[in-house]
Design a protein around this motif. Structure first.
Motif, PDB file in Angstrom:
ATOM      1  N   ASP A 288      34.678  47.669  24.839  1.00 52.66           N
ATOM      2  CA  ASP A 288      34.009  46.451  24.375  1.00 52.66           C
ATOM      3  C   ASP A 288      33.214  45.799  25.504  1.00 52.66           C
ATOM      4  OD1 ASP A 288      34.976  46.768  21.839  1.00 52.66           O
ATOM      5  OD2 ASP A 288      36.758  45.547  22.166  1.00 52.66           O
ATOM      6  N   SER A 289      33.802  45.735  26.726  1.00 54.67           N
ATOM      7  CA  SER A 289      33.076  45.131  27.842  1.00 54.67           C
ATOM      8  C   SER A 289      31.877  45.986  28.241  1.00 54.67           C
ATOM      9  CB  SER A 289      34.011  44.937  29.035  1.00 54.67           C
ATOM     10  OG  SER A 289      34.559  46.184  29.452  1.00 54.67           O
ATOM     11  N   LEU A 290      32.009  47.304  28.138  1.00 56.89           N
ATOM     12  CA  LEU A 290      30.895  48.213  28.409  1.00 56.89           C
ATOM     13  C   LEU A 290      29.757  47.962  27.426  1.00 56.89           C
ATOM     14  CD1 LEU A 290      29.824  50.742  29.922  1.00 56.89           C
ATOM     15  CD2 LEU A 290      30.956  52.123  28.202  1.00 56.89           C
ATOM     16  N   ASN A 291      30.093  47.822  26.149  1.00 58.39           N
ATOM     17  CA  ASN A 291      29.093  47.568  25.113  1.00 58.39           C
ATOM     18  C   ASN A 291      28.430  46.204  25.326  1.00 58.39           C
ATOM     19  OD1 ASN A 291      27.677  48.231  22.719  1.00 58.39           O
ATOM     20  ND2 ASN A 291      29.075  46.965  21.516  1.00 58.39           N
ATOM     21  N   GLN A 292      29.242  45.207  25.721  1.00 60.87           N
ATOM     22  CA  GLN A 292      28.699  43.874  25.960  1.00 60.87           C
ATOM     23  C   GLN A 292      27.702  43.885  27.127  1.00 60.87           C
ATOM     24  OE1 GLN A 292      29.266  41.072  24.042  1.00 60.87           O
ATOM     25  NE2 GLN A 292      27.590  40.286  25.305  1.00 60.87           N
TER      26      GLN A 292
ATOM     27  N   ILE B 270      28.851  60.810  37.425  1.00 64.58           N
ATOM     28  CA  ILE B 270      29.244  59.431  37.133  1.00 64.58           C
ATOM     29  C   ILE B 270      30.737  59.377  36.870  1.00 64.58           C
ATOM     30  CG2 ILE B 270      28.963  57.503  35.531  1.00 64.58           C
ATOM     31  CD1 ILE B 270      26.128  58.656  34.967  1.00 64.58           C
ATOM     32  N   SER B 271      31.491  58.678  37.749  1.00 67.21           N
ATOM     33  CA  SER B 271      32.933  58.543  37.543  1.00 67.21           C
ATOM     34  C   SER B 271      33.382  57.091  37.575  1.00 67.21           C
ATOM     35  CB  SER B 271      33.695  59.343  38.608  1.00 67.21           C
ATOM     36  OG  SER B 271      33.397  58.835  39.895  1.00 67.21           O
ATOM     37  N   LYS B 272      32.486  56.175  38.015  1.00 71.71           N
ATOM     38  CA  LYS B 272      32.832  54.758  38.079  1.00 71.71           C
ATOM     39  C   LYS B 272      31.770  53.940  37.346  1.00 71.71           C
ATOM     40  CE  LYS B 272      33.089  54.488  42.585  1.00 71.71           C
ATOM     41  NZ  LYS B 272      33.387  53.941  43.932  1.00 71.71           N
ATOM     42  N   PHE B 273      32.174  52.744  36.933  1.00 68.22           N
ATOM     43  CA  PHE B 273      31.252  51.890  36.190  1.00 68.22           C
ATOM     44  C   PHE B 273      30.033  51.524  37.040  1.00 68.22           C
ATOM     45  CE2 PHE B 273      29.959  47.567  34.766  1.00 68.22           C
ATOM     46  CZ  PHE B 273      29.378  47.967  33.563  1.00 68.22           C
ATOM     47  N   SER B 274      30.241  51.312  38.322  1.00 69.45           N
ATOM     48  CA  SER B 274      29.122  50.957  39.203  1.00 69.45           C
ATOM     49  C   SER B 274      28.069  52.066  39.237  1.00 69.45           C
ATOM     50  CB  SER B 274      29.641  50.678  40.614  1.00 69.45           C
ATOM     51  OG  SER B 274      30.330  51.818  41.127  1.00 69.45           O
ATOM     52  N   GLN B 275      28.515  53.323  39.102  1.00 68.10           N
ATOM     53  CA  GLN B 275      27.575  54.444  39.048  1.00 68.10           C
ATOM     54  C   GLN B 275      26.883  54.535  37.687  1.00 68.10           C
ATOM     55  OE1 GLN B 275      30.560  57.386  39.958  1.00 68.10           O
ATOM     56  NE2 GLN B 275      29.770  57.671  42.028  1.00 68.10           N
ATOM     57  N   PHE B 276      27.540  54.004  36.664  1.00 70.03           N
ATOM     58  CA  PHE B 276      27.022  54.093  35.294  1.00 70.03           C
ATOM     59  C   PHE B 276      26.009  52.978  35.002  1.00 70.03           C
ATOM     60  CE2 PHE B 276      28.166  54.220  30.540  1.00 70.03           C
ATOM     61  CZ  PHE B 276      27.338  55.305  30.327  1.00 70.03           C
ATOM     62  N   GLN B 277      26.035  51.900  35.791  1.00 67.67           N
ATOM     63  CA  GLN B 277      25.193  50.736  35.506  1.00 67.67           C
ATOM     64  C   GLN B 277      23.705  51.079  35.510  1.00 67.67           C
ATOM     65  OE1 GLN B 277      26.884  48.134  38.516  1.00 67.67           O
ATOM     66  NE2 GLN B 277      27.676  46.768  36.939  1.00 67.67           N
ATOM     67  N   GLU B 278      23.276  51.886  36.479  1.00 69.89           N
ATOM     68  CA  GLU B 278      21.854  52.239  36.560  1.00 69.89           C
ATOM     69  C   GLU B 278      21.407  52.994  35.313  1.00 69.89           C
ATOM     70  OE1 GLU B 278      18.238  51.813  38.145  1.00 69.89           O
ATOM     71  OE2 GLU B 278      20.093  51.019  39.010  1.00 69.89           O
TER      72      GLU B 278
ATOM     73  N   ILE C 243      16.439  59.950  23.710  1.00 71.39           N
ATOM     74  CA  ILE C 243      17.232  61.158  23.413  1.00 71.39           C
ATOM     75  C   ILE C 243      17.295  62.059  24.641  1.00 71.39           C
ATOM     76  CG2 ILE C 243      17.234  63.294  22.066  1.00 71.39           C
ATOM     77  CD1 ILE C 243      16.081  61.618  19.726  1.00 71.39           C
ATOM     78  N   GLN C 244      16.154  62.253  25.294  1.00 71.73           N
ATOM     79  CA  GLN C 244      16.122  63.099  26.489  1.00 71.73           C
ATOM     80  C   GLN C 244      16.983  62.505  27.605  1.00 71.73           C
ATOM     81  OE1 GLN C 244      12.032  63.744  27.631  1.00 71.73           O
ATOM     82  NE2 GLN C 244      11.411  64.218  25.531  1.00 71.73           N
ATOM     83  N   LEU C 245      16.876  61.175  27.781  1.00 70.48           N
ATOM     84  CA  LEU C 245      17.610  60.513  28.855  1.00 70.48           C
ATOM     85  C   LEU C 245      19.121  60.636  28.651  1.00 70.48           C
ATOM     86  CD1 LEU C 245      17.675  58.677  31.353  1.00 70.48           C
ATOM     87  CD2 LEU C 245      17.527  56.712  29.813  1.00 70.48           C
ATOM     88  N   ILE C 246      19.597  60.319  27.458  1.00 73.14           N
ATOM     89  CA  ILE C 246      21.045  60.357  27.204  1.00 73.14           C
ATOM     90  C   ILE C 246      21.562  61.789  27.272  1.00 73.14           C
ATOM     91  CG2 ILE C 246      22.864  59.853  25.518  1.00 73.14           C
ATOM     92  CD1 ILE C 246      21.173  57.546  24.520  1.00 73.14           C
TER      93      ILE C 246
ATOM     94  N   LYS D   7      35.029  59.865  31.995  1.00 73.08           N
ATOM     95  CA  LYS D   7      35.532  58.659  31.336  1.00 73.08           C
ATOM     96  C   LYS D   7      35.281  58.738  29.835  1.00 73.08           C
ATOM     97  CE  LYS D   7      36.698  55.049  33.407  1.00 73.08           C
ATOM     98  NZ  LYS D   7      38.068  54.533  33.578  1.00 73.08           N
ATOM     99  N   ASP D   8      36.331  58.514  29.056  1.00 71.78           N
ATOM    100  CA  ASP D   8      36.185  58.513  27.602  1.00 71.78           C
ATOM    101  C   ASP D   8      35.266  57.386  27.139  1.00 71.78           C
ATOM    102  OD1 ASP D   8      37.841  60.661  27.416  1.00 71.78           O
ATOM    103  OD2 ASP D   8      39.626  59.537  26.849  1.00 71.78           O
ATOM    104  N   GLN D   9      35.331  56.211  27.839  1.00 70.72           N
ATOM    105  CA  GLN D   9      34.490  55.083  27.452  1.00 70.72           C
ATOM    106  C   GLN D   9      33.009  55.455  27.565  1.00 70.72           C
ATOM    107  OE1 GLN D   9      37.053  55.007  29.487  1.00 70.72           O
ATOM    108  NE2 GLN D   9      38.075  53.018  29.590  1.00 70.72           N
ATOM    109  N   PHE D  10      32.659  56.140  28.666  1.00 77.74           N
ATOM    110  CA  PHE D  10      31.267  56.528  28.864  1.00 77.74           C
ATOM    111  C   PHE D  10      30.824  57.524  27.791  1.00 77.74           C
ATOM    112  CE2 PHE D  10      31.926  55.888  33.747  1.00 77.74           C
ATOM    113  CZ  PHE D  10      32.064  54.531  33.540  1.00 77.74           C
ATOM    114  N   GLN D  11      31.672  58.505  27.520  1.00 82.40           N
ATOM    115  CA  GLN D  11      31.341  59.525  26.519  1.00 82.40           C
ATOM    116  C   GLN D  11      31.154  58.899  25.140  1.00 82.40           C
ATOM    117  OE1 GLN D  11      30.407  62.201  28.379  1.00 82.40           O
ATOM    118  NE2 GLN D  11      31.583  63.587  27.147  1.00 82.40           N
ATOM    119  N   ALA D  12      32.078  58.009  24.765  1.00 85.56           N
ATOM    120  CA  ALA D  12      31.994  57.354  23.452  1.00 85.56           C
ATOM    121  C   ALA D  12      30.688  56.585  23.322  1.00 85.56           C
ATOM    122  CB  ALA D  12      33.186  56.419  23.255  1.00 85.56           C
TER     123      ALA D  12
END
Length: 658
Positions: A27-31, A62-70, A88-91, A101-106
């Motif tokens: 939820d916080s990731l989505n927010q 990507i293993s941490k949220f800080s790496q996922f932010q960009e 589509i290409q980017l994702i 991380k399951d959160q990132f995959q979801a």
């Protein structure tokens, strides 16, 4: 040496620290993403700058949220500019980098499904919604999970996979029940799920269930004060009445649906309402109303082009009907030609097949995922143990002991890998065996219940007759029938006992063939006497013993001899049992002078419950049990037969079994 040791220690702790990722909920990731999307809209980013930014941004594991932010910021920029193909290409590029991380995959699968939805690729969208549900369910992100189920059910509905659509709509409703505090988004998901069920039930002609679902949707639309959805659902309700032939109930609802849809600017919905009105008027024979309704449709079509292919096709079909009413054959034919070009039924069927295939693949992937989780459990536990033990060793022992321990762990890991491979092989083998046994057991139980009930009913019938009969001679006959019925039941139960014994362990032992055949003939003594059979036994002087299993060979011979007795054409039957031996195999032959077996049945002889004729007294299990018993000995059974002359069944058993 010391520098090398310190270097290894430093790398160890660095690896450990990188493995510890920030704990963040879905939820916080989505927010966070929604905030970035809002900022992107406000910045009004230029498209040319966007393409340059995507090309130049380096992406790594990507293993941490800080790496996922960009990555999230890039995705938000792409979505704000509605560059869906680029999204589509980017994702697709990011997904392999964020598997830790399951959160990132979801989140990534969910967004990818949305992008495919925006470019009108329903099959691809469905694939990633299904993948997202696996992770969303694990994370218990139930609000978004329910919405994903809604999208899956809508795509299946568009492909006319109505039953699958109902299945996922029900999953969505069950998920919503677990949410304690409802948001407006959850209420809209609830509304959509009831709408989907209503339409799917209507298509499958379950009008009562359809009406119930649409009525619930109407209640929710009213509670949300959504006049457009309320009108649309009243239109859906009218369609149900139309399908049931209740035209008087359908017409006012469709007229209201038309008015509200046009006022709200939902022109496709308004057009659909007019299409159904035109069909109702046509079936009622009100030609003037059909013409006037089509004129309204023309007015809408001139002002707002119809975008929905199905609505466009139905519009052209109504136009052909109106032209025919007016006697304009040329115009009618023109409308029909355009209708044929617009009709998308074949595409709908193809999409239906693709979606159904994707659904089956998703179910299979879920089962494979469960098996992989079970197989990897030991490896994960070993990995955790290695980390904890390594930390204790580093603190407690010298650098030399640390290096020795690392070496030891590597050798142990190799052994664990080998053990895991052996365990996986055993699990696979036992699972296959259990599935085969369970399948056979189901068949045995089903057929045995029928076969055993038949003699029980016969006994009950004989009992009823005995209660009203006192004639000694007739009572004697009744008791004779009771005895034969009981023996028949005993044979059935004995067959089931044989089936059970086949699944036990079978050790290899020395078997005296002459003693074995004598025991089998003793078992069959009553049947041999009953059929007035002559049994001849010839044991080859070099074929008297073999390495096998007495119980298995006895099951095989008992059933083959019984078969030879059951299928005799003369009162005086002859059976010959003889042995033979070759370089690699031991042979036991059972020859009879019975009816014989037509060659067309040879392929089915060893199937369970197969009988050439239902008039025979056999259970259909004899040759099946014999074949299975011999297969445990790595042997074979062959059959040769001539109709009205007799049959010969040969057991072929390896001399040196493995």
């Amino acid at each position: 040496m010391i520098k090398a040791v310190f270097l290894q220690i430093t790398l160890f702790f660095l690896t450990l620290s990188l493995g510890i990722s920030q704990d963040i909920s879905f939820d916080s990731l989505n927010q966070y993403y929604q905030n970035e999307l809002k900022n992107a809209h406000e910045r009004n980013f230029k498209q040319t700058d966007l393409f340059k930014k995507v090309e130049k941004t380096p992406l790594s594991q990507i293993s941490k949220f800080s790496q996922f932010q960009e990555s999230l910021k890039l995705m938000a920029l792409v979505e704000s500019q509605e560059e869906n193909e680029l999204g589509i290409q980017l994702i697709s590029t990011i997904i392999p980098l964020a598997k830790s991380k399951d959160q990132f995959q979801a989140f990534l699968y969910y967004k990818l499904a949305q992008f495919y939805q925006k470019v009108s690729k329903p099959v691809e969208s469905l694939e990633y919604y299904l993948k997202a549900t696996t992770f969303l369910s694990k994370l218990k992100a139930n609000s978004l999970l329910a919405h994903a189920y809604l999208r899956i059910s809508i795509i299946n509905l568009s492909g006319w996979n109505n039953e699958i659509s109902i299945e996922f709509a029900n999953k969505g409703l069950q998920t919503l029940k677990t949410i304690e505090k409802f948001t407006r988004t959850d209420s809209l998901s609830l509304l959509g799920l009831h709408e989907v069920k209503g339409i799917a039930y209507r298509r499958t002609h379950r009008f009562d269930e359809s009406l119930s679902s649409i009525n619930k949707a109407i209640e929710i639309s009213t509670a949300l004060q959504d006049s457009v959805r309320l009108a649309l659902n009243n239109g859906n309700k009218a369609t149900i009445f139309y399908k049931k032939g209740d035209y008087d109930l359908a017409i006012p609802l469709l007229e209201k649906d038309f008015e509200t849809s046009i006022e709200a600017g939902v022109y496709n919905s308004g057009m659909n309402a007019l299409i159904y009105l035109s069909w109702i008027y046509s079936e009622m024979g009100n030609r003037e109303a059909v013409v006037s309704t089509f004129e309204k449709m023309q007015a809408i079509e001139k002002k707002y082009s119809i975008t929905d292919p199905k609505s466009k096709a139905e519009y052209l079909k109504v136009g052909a009907t109106v032209a025919e009413i007016k006697g304009d054959t040329a115009k009618s034919n023109q409308y029909l030609r355009e209708y044929i070009l617009e009709d998308k039924i074949r595409d709908s069927i193809n999409m239906s097949n693709d979606i159904a295939s994707l659904h089956e693949r998703h179910l299979m992937e879920q089962e494979i995922s469960k098996l992989e989780l079970l197989q990897n459990a030991n490896q994960l536990q070993a990995s955790h143990l290695k980390l904890r033990t390594a930390l204790l060793i580093i603190i407690a022992l010298t650098l030399l002991v640390v290096l020795w321990y690392v070496f030891t762990l590597r050798s142990k890991n190799k052994k664990i890998d080998k053990l895991n491979e052996m365990l996986e092989a055993k699990v696979s083998e036992r699972t296959a065996r259990l599935m085969e046994i369970n399948k056979e057991l189901d068949t045995y139980l089903y057929r045995a219940s029928h076969d055993i009930r038949r003699p029980i009913r016969t006994l009950l019938g004989l009992n009823n007759i005995a209660q009203i009969n006192s004639d000694p001679e007739q009572m004697k006959q009744l008791f004779s029938k009771v005895q034969s019925t009981a023996m028949s039941m005993d044979k059935m139960l004995f067959k089931l006992q044989m089936a059970y014994e086949l699944n036990s362990s079978h050790a290899t032992e020395k078997v005296e063939i002459e003693d074995l055949i004598k025991e089998c003939l003793d078992d069959m003594s009553l049947e041999i006497k009953e059929h007035n059979a002559t049994v001849t036994v010839n044991i080859h002087e070099q074929a008297t013993t073999l390495d096998g299993n007495t119980a298995l060979l006895r099951i095989a011979l008992d059933n083959i001899i019984e078969n030879a007795l059951l299928y005799q054409r003369d009162e005086d039957s002859e059976i010959e049992i003889f042995t033979d031996i070759g370089n690699y195999f031991f042979y036991i032959h059972v020859k009879d002078n019975g009816f014989g077996i037509p060659q067309k049945y040879f392929g089915d002889l060893f199937k369970p419950y197969f009988k050439i004729s239902n008039k025979t007294q056999g259970s259909g299990l004899g040759l099946f049990l014999a074949h299975k018993a011999i297969s445990f000995l790595a042997g074979e059974i062959s059959v040769s037969s001539t109709v009205n002359e007799g049959s010969q069944i040969t057991l072929k058993i390896p001399i040196n079994p493995k």
